[in-house]
Scaffold this motif. Structure first.
Motif: not given
Length: 375
Positions: A148-152
């Motif tokens: 999720l960190a990479l996605a955001w």
């Protein structure tokens, strides 16, 4: 009719044909305006649907074209041609080749699995990052937070899909699993889905019908099965997972962009064993937004949330309002991201060394004071 007006009419007709043919793949007026200078040169607009060993397949108004990418080979691995790119192709080349790609709106980037400080771009111009998490194995919430960190950070809207929901024994257990993931994914839709029985697929199909979605997850997460269910046909190869640990072998070996029958396009990716952060401080802050909000209430603006007096984050952990696991995961991802950024930032490396020396000196002083009291 003059030659200039004839050329203008021809260019207009070409643009109109490209617009109607490429619209299902995400082409819009903004892309058309961006491409106008290349259209005037006689180059062909298209979207990269697959990249493989210096060549790529590009969908154009006339169908799929095989083009060489050697013309766009910068030293920066983040600037190579990638699945999802909108490109300008020189059709008269022998073979046809990609002259350039249009400026990316979003880009999903991770650090490479090697020890070198390099990033790897997985997909470009993505609107939704669909993180597939298998319920056939024990939930790894830390890995979900990492994705999720990479996605955001990419600029895309994350969506967590809990695949193989039919393997969960009852609705109550499934509800608890969904709630656990929702706690670790504030602001992110969490959708339990069974591709086998079609449960939840209609909701997911509605989400991905608008724009471009990239499908991410470990091997065995059920990405290819999910892609086939959304496509309505068996396009992606599927293999069984191991019973022992729920892991699978790579069935998708390249990133493929596919048009969905209900609208939108899907980029299926190989299973990712390593998901290293790449300059994702903003993404980490988004995943742990509740900690960022609490940190603003700490007594010290540079509070490390370890043992400082007046720390609102530690107070929330002690009261049970914030799970300790979340704080541990937050610290871990911040440290990892800081180390990665420091590899390419000399100033930050120097600051980290000073910080490590300061903490080391404080630790030694504390030990000396403790020994003095014991004596």
């Amino acid at each position: 009719m003059t030659s200039s007006s004839s050329a203008s009419a021809s260019s207009s007709a070409s643009s109109s044909a490209a617009f109607s043919a490429l619209a299902p793949y995400g082409w819009d007026q903004a892309w058309s305006d961006e491409f106008a200078p290349y259209d005037a040169e006689g180059l062909v607009a298209g979207r990269v649907i697959r990249v493989d060993r210096g060549q790529c397949d590009v969908i154009t108004a006339d169908g799929v074209m095989r083009a060489d990418t050697a013309f766009v080979t910068p030293h920066d691995p983040l600037r190579v041609v990638c699945t999802g790119d909108w490109v300008a192709v020189e059709p008269a080349g022998n073979p046809p080749y990609v002259r350039t790609y249009l400026p990316r709106r979003t880009a999903f980037v991770r650090s490479t699995s090697s020890k070198r400080s390099e990033g790897q771009i997985l997909a470009a111009n993505v609107d939704h990052a669909v993180v597939a998490v298998s319920l056939a194995a024990e939930l790894d919430l830390g890995r979900v937070e990492r994705f999720l960190a990479l996605a955001w950070e990419s600029g895309a809207q994350p969506v967590v899909v809990l695949t193989k929901a039919d393997l969960v024994p009852d609705a109550v257990t499934l509800g608890h699993l969904v709630q656990d993931v929702e706690t670790s994914a504030p602001g992110v839709p969490v959708l339990p889905v069974s591709a086998t029985f079609g449960d939840g697929l209609d909701v997911l199909a509605a989400v991905v019908s608008g724009g471009t979605s990239v499908l991410l997850g470990q091997s065995g997460a059920g990405k290819s099965t999910l892609a086939n269910a959304l496509l309505g046909e068996e396009i992606m190869e599927v293999r069984a997972t191991r019973d022992a640990d729920g892991k699978g072998r790579h069935t998708t070996t390249t990133r493929n962009l596919l048009a969905l029958p209900g609208g939108g396009v899907l980029i299926d990716t190989p299973g990712l064993r390593g998901v290293g952060l790449w300059d994702a401080a903003t993404g980490v802050g988004q995943v742990f937004s509740e900690i960022e909000v609490l940190a603003a209430e700490c007594r010290f603006h540079d509070c490390a949330h370890i043992a400082e007096p007046g720390c609102a984050v530690l107070a929330a952990v002690e009261s049970g309002a914030l799970p300790e696991r979340r704080l541990d995961s937050y610290r871990k991802l911040l440290r990892e991201n800081q180390r990665m950024v420091a590899k390419t930032d000399a100033r930050l490396r120097a600051e980290l060394r000073r910080e490590w020396k300061r903490k080391g000196a404080e630790g030694r002083a504390a030990m000396e004071a403790k020994r003095g009291r014991q004596r």
